[in-house]
Design an enzyme around this catalytic site. Structure first.
Site, PDB file in Angstrom:
ATOM      1  N   VAL A 104     -16.005  15.058   1.697  1.00  0.00           N
ATOM      2  CA  VAL A 104     -14.644  14.530   1.643  1.00  0.00           C
ATOM      3  C   VAL A 104     -13.882  15.323   0.595  1.00  0.00           C
ATOM      4  CG1 VAL A 104     -13.193  12.513   1.215  1.00  0.00           C
ATOM      5  CG2 VAL A 104     -15.445  12.224   2.290  1.00  0.00           C
ATOM      6  N   CYS A 105     -12.707  15.810   0.983  1.00  0.00           N
ATOM      7  CA  CYS A 105     -11.827  16.522   0.064  1.00  0.00           C
ATOM      8  C   CYS A 105     -12.570  17.713  -0.570  1.00  0.00           C
ATOM      9  CB  CYS A 105     -11.293  15.544  -0.983  1.00  0.00           C
ATOM     10  SG  CYS A 105      -9.861  16.140  -1.905  1.00  0.00           S
ATOM     11  N   THR A 106     -12.560  17.810  -1.896  1.00  0.00           N
ATOM     12  CA  THR A 106     -13.147  18.972  -2.554  1.00  0.00           C
ATOM     13  C   THR A 106     -14.659  18.904  -2.676  1.00  0.00           C
ATOM     14  OG1 THR A 106     -12.718  17.959  -4.704  1.00  0.00           O
ATOM     15  CG2 THR A 106     -11.052  19.481  -3.848  1.00  0.00           C
TER      16      THR A 106
END
Length: 342
Positions: A104-106
């Site tokens: 998720v995300c970074t």
């Protein structure tokens, strides 16, 4: 009934919503009798971690004691910028054994550093897509979608996109009805398509420094159905087409044609969501000319036709649940969901 273990990796500086969003989806789905996701959290040494917002998260165990997982989920956050070698080493050793590997995300940065994204198409938060691509050239980075599936690997964009990805996994495992009920309970769409753009035309383009070019940007936004050729736009600011195109790209980061395409697509999406206007009328108002031209633009950008987009995202009258099942569909909420406060 197959029980699937979801292991969420915790570390200092983690984004708390990257953790709680997907976990709420899997927990909500598990309230159905026929669904079972066992949720676990683990930090490197089993100690509590402090999220980027200051929340303290207490893991269930250390990573060494966590055991195997069907779904290994790596969230993002500021702590992904300078991870310790021990966490990266753990991911390098254990990530290949997960049935599904999710970021998720970074969190994609951690997986890339551990060598788990090489040769795969992925996404991450739009502000770090260029960094990910430059730092890890063996990774194919797509900055546009909110999530990307590539075999057993699934990566998502920033924060709330993790919820969309988790809903997609639940739908794949247990069908649309279960995912739909969870989405309704969380008051989110079931579901934004993975290749929906991360941000709007106005956000993805920089605002021009010079006032005449800013006025052109505003004109395009207010008049998507007009003649928006480079020649016509250049005439508005009394520049040659070549000079205008070069200046526009230098100040906004994209060509005039790309900006026009994004604005028209965004306007068409809003009309499909907010009005009952026909596709033919919307295609004219938004500058596509014909429904077929608009259909091609939607399929290219979003992977779905205008009619299907409207079915998924059309706003309902006040008081009506989002994405309510059609008359042929039947969704029964389990008692544990109907008892929860609204």
């Amino acid at each position: 009934m197959k029980q699937r273990t979801v292991l969420v990796v915790l570390f200092d500086g983690v984004q708390s919503l990257d953790v709680s969003g997907p976990m709420e989806v899997f927990a909500g789905a598990s309230r159905f009798p026929e669904v079972s996701y066992e949720l676990r959290t683990a930090s490197l040494d089993g100690a509590p971690v402090r999220s980027s917002s200051g929340l303290t998260l207490v893991p269930d165990s250390s990573l060494a004691d966590a055991g195997p997982a069907h779904i290994l989920l790596v969230p993002g956050g500021q702590g992904t910028r300078d991870p310790g070698s021990a966490l990266v080493d753990w991911l390098r050793e254990h990530a290949p054994h997960a049935e599904r590997l999710v970021s998720v995300c970074t969190g994609a940065l951690l997986l890339a550093e551990a060598g788990q994204l090489d040769g795969h198409r992925v996404t991450t938060h739009w502000t770090l897509c260029d960094h990910l691509a430059r730092t890890y050239p063996a990774v194919e980075v797509d900055p546009e979608p909110i999530f990307v599936r590539d075999g057993r690997l699934a990566t998502s964009a920033g924060v709330t996109a993790g919820i969309d990805l988790a809903l997609a996994l639940v739908e794949e495992d247990h069908g649309r009805d279960v995912a739909l009920t969870v989405a309704r309970h969380l008051v989110v769409f079931l579901r934004r398509p993975g290749n929906q753009a991360q941000f709007s035309a106005q956000l993805s383009a920089q605002t021009a420094r010079r006032e005449p070019l800013r006025e052109v940007q505003h004109w395009i936004t207010e008049h998507p159905g007009d003649n928006l050729s480079v020649e016509a736009l250049a005439a508005r600011v009394r520049l040659s087409p070549r000079h205008f195109a070069r200046a526009f790209r230098a100040e906004t980061g994209m060509t005039p044609g790309r900006y026009v395409d994004l604005v028209r697509l965004e306007q068409a999406r809003r009309l499909l969501e907010d009005t009952s206007d026909g596709v033919a009328g919307i295609s004219r108002v938004c500058g596509y000319g014909t429904p077929e031209a608009m259909r091609r633009a939607f399929v290219k950008a979003l992977g779905t036709a205008p009619a299907e987009y409207r079915r998924r995202f059309s706003h309902r009258p006040a008081g009506e649940p989002v994405d309510r099942p059609r008359p042929t569909e039947s969704v029964t909420l389990p008692p544990s969901l109907t008892e929860l406060p609204h």
